[in-house]
Design a protein around this motif. Structure first.
Motif, mmCIF file in Angstrom:
data_model
loop_
_atom_site.group_PDB
_atom_site.id
_atom_site.type_symbol
_atom_site.label_atom_id
_atom_site.label_comp_id
_atom_site.label_asym_id
_atom_site.label_seq_id
_atom_site.Cartn_x
_atom_site.Cartn_y
_atom_site.Cartn_z
ATOM 1 N N VAL A 1 9.480 0.050 -0.335
ATOM 2 C CA VAL A 1 8.690 0.054 -1.573
ATOM 3 C C VAL A 1 7.215 0.292 -1.272
ATOM 4 C CG1 VAL A 1 7.929 -1.409 -3.489
ATOM 5 C CG2 VAL A 1 10.323 -1.349 -2.862
ATOM 6 N N VAL A 2 6.699 -0.347 -0.239
ATOM 7 C CA VAL A 2 5.288 -0.171 0.119
ATOM 8 C C VAL A 2 5.014 1.279 0.517
ATOM 9 C CG1 VAL A 2 3.557 -0.758 1.860
ATOM 10 C CG2 VAL A 2 4.844 -2.563 0.732
ATOM 11 N N LEU A 3 5.856 1.856 1.362
ATOM 12 C CA LEU A 3 5.620 3.225 1.813
ATOM 13 C C LEU A 3 5.775 4.243 0.694
ATOM 14 C CD1 LEU A 3 7.289 3.204 5.343
ATOM 15 C CD2 LEU A 3 4.857 3.111 4.771
ATOM 16 N N LEU A 4 6.779 4.066 -0.160
ATOM 17 C CA LEU A 4 6.958 4.997 -1.277
ATOM 18 C C LEU A 4 5.802 4.905 -2.261
ATOM 19 C CD1 LEU A 4 10.786 4.829 -2.009
ATOM 20 C CD2 LEU A 4 9.486 6.722 -1.073
ATOM 21 N N THR A 5 5.315 3.713 -2.519
ATOM 22 C CA THR A 5 4.170 3.552 -3.413
ATOM 23 C C THR A 5 2.922 4.180 -2.804
ATOM 24 O OG1 THR A 5 5.153 1.490 -4.194
ATOM 25 C CG2 THR A 5 2.859 1.879 -4.754
ATOM 26 N N ALA A 6 2.736 4.024 -1.499
ATOM 27 C CA ALA A 6 1.589 4.636 -0.831
ATOM 28 C C ALA A 6 1.671 6.155 -0.884
ATOM 29 C CB ALA A 6 1.505 4.156 0.616
ATOM 30 N N ILE A 7 2.857 6.710 -0.755
ATOM 31 C CA ILE A 7 3.030 8.162 -0.851
ATOM 32 C C ILE A 7 2.677 8.649 -2.247
ATOM 33 C CG2 ILE A 7 4.783 9.993 -0.870
ATOM 34 C CD1 ILE A 7 6.091 8.566 1.506
ATOM 35 N N VAL A 8 3.119 7.931 -3.262
ATOM 36 C CA VAL A 8 2.797 8.319 -4.640
ATOM 37 C C VAL A 8 1.288 8.258 -4.874
ATOM 38 C CG1 VAL A 8 3.061 7.625 -7.054
ATOM 39 C CG2 VAL A 8 5.055 7.714 -5.569
ATOM 40 N N ILE A 9 0.651 7.215 -4.392
ATOM 41 C CA ILE A 9 -0.810 7.099 -4.541
ATOM 42 C C ILE A 9 -1.509 8.262 -3.843
ATOM 43 C CG2 ILE A 9 -2.814 5.722 -3.815
ATOM 44 C CD1 ILE A 9 -1.095 3.232 -4.398
ATOM 45 N N GLY A 10 -1.059 8.611 -2.651
ATOM 46 C CA GLY A 10 -1.658 9.734 -1.926
ATOM 47 C C GLY A 10 -1.447 11.060 -2.630
ATOM 48 N N LEU A 11 -0.260 11.272 -3.197
ATOM 49 C CA LEU A 11 0.001 12.510 -3.930
ATOM 50 C C LEU A 11 -0.875 12.616 -5.175
ATOM 51 C CD1 LEU A 11 3.889 12.769 -3.673
ATOM 52 C CD2 LEU A 11 2.196 14.253 -2.607
ATOM 53 N N VAL A 12 -1.015 11.516 -5.888
ATOM 54 C CA VAL A 12 -1.850 11.525 -7.094
ATOM 55 C C VAL A 12 -3.310 11.787 -6.724
ATOM 56 C CG1 VAL A 12 -2.732 10.071 -8.955
ATOM 57 C CG2 VAL A 12 -0.297 10.107 -8.465
ATOM 58 N N ALA A 13 -3.801 11.129 -5.697
ATOM 59 C CA ALA A 13 -5.195 11.328 -5.285
ATOM 60 C C ALA A 13 -5.425 12.763 -4.809
ATOM 61 C CB ALA A 13 -5.559 10.341 -4.181
ATOM 62 N N GLY A 14 -4.506 13.313 -4.047
ATOM 63 C CA GLY A 14 -4.639 14.700 -3.597
ATOM 64 C C GLY A 14 -4.558 15.685 -4.744
ATOM 65 N N PHE A 15 -3.669 15.435 -5.689
ATOM 66 C CA PHE A 15 -3.524 16.297 -6.859
ATOM 67 C C PHE A 15 -4.793 16.277 -7.697
ATOM 68 C CE2 PHE A 15 -2.219 16.828 -11.327
ATOM 69 C CZ PHE A 15 -1.638 18.086 -11.252
ATOM 70 N N LEU A 16 -5.334 15.095 -7.938
ATOM 71 C CA LEU A 16 -6.549 14.984 -8.739
ATOM 72 C C LEU A 16 -7.749 15.608 -8.027
ATOM 73 C CD1 LEU A 16 -6.161 11.395 -10.196
ATOM 74 C CD2 LEU A 16 -5.880 13.569 -11.392
ATOM 75 N N THR A 17 -7.806 15.462 -6.711
ATOM 76 C CA THR A 17 -8.890 16.067 -5.949
ATOM 77 C C THR A 17 -8.802 17.589 -5.988
ATOM 78 O OG1 THR A 17 -8.922 14.155 -4.485
ATOM 79 C CG2 THR A 17 -10.030 16.121 -3.696
ATOM 80 N N ALA A 18 -7.592 18.122 -5.896
ATOM 81 C CA ALA A 18 -7.407 19.573 -5.936
ATOM 82 C C ALA A 18 -7.798 20.130 -7.301
ATOM 83 C CB ALA A 18 -5.961 19.929 -5.615
ATOM 84 N N HIS A 19 -7.577 19.371 -8.354
ATOM 85 C CA HIS A 19 -7.908 19.847 -9.695
ATOM 86 C C HIS A 19 -9.397 19.749 -10.027
ATOM 87 C CE1 HIS A 19 -4.243 21.262 -11.454
ATOM 88 N NE2 HIS A 19 -3.590 20.228 -10.920
ATOM 89 N N THR A 20 -10.178 19.154 -9.163
ATOM 90 C CA THR A 20 -11.627 19.134 -9.383
ATOM 91 C C THR A 20 -12.287 20.392 -8.854
ATOM 92 O OG1 THR A 20 -12.092 18.021 -7.299
ATOM 93 C CG2 THR A 20 -11.709 16.617 -9.235
ATOM 94 N N GLY A 21 -11.513 21.230 -8.182
ATOM 95 C CA GLY A 21 -12.064 22.453 -7.612
ATOM 96 C C GLY A 21 -12.410 22.327 -6.149
ATOM 97 N N ALA A 22 -12.078 21.208 -5.544
ATOM 98 C CA ALA A 22 -12.350 21.016 -4.115
ATOM 99 C C ALA A 22 -11.394 21.887 -3.298
ATOM 100 C CB ALA A 22 -12.154 19.548 -3.751
#
Length: 75
Positions: free
Chosen positions: A29-50
């Motif tokens: 559960v901890v690792l899957l939640t961390a993966i989801v958090i990382g995917l969301v953060a990377g997705f949001l960062t990519a959508h800022t134009g970075a």
């Protein structure tokens, strides 16, 4: 009357106890939640134009930093 037997893996007998799971439920559960958090953060960062490399680094950093926090929060 016929009885049905559950299939056994080769080289094991029905008297042997089952092998323990590879990862505990807490770790999974901890690792899957961390993966989801990382995917969301990377997705949001990519959508800022970075650049893509910055989005990947942001996702990896956020997932890595969230593991110790999630470990203490999820019991």
């Amino acid at each position: 009357m016929t009885t049905t037997r559950t299939p056994q893996p080769p080289g094991s007998s029905p008297d042997e106890p089952a092998a323990p799971p590879f990862l505990s439920l807490h770790t999974t559960v901890v690792l899957l939640t961390a993966i989801v958090i990382g995917l969301v953060a990377g997705f949001l960062t990519a959508h800022t134009g970075a650049p893509v490399a910055a989005a990947v680094l942001a996702g990896l950093t956020s997932s890595g930093a969230s593991v110790p926090v999630l470990r203490t929060l999820i019991r």
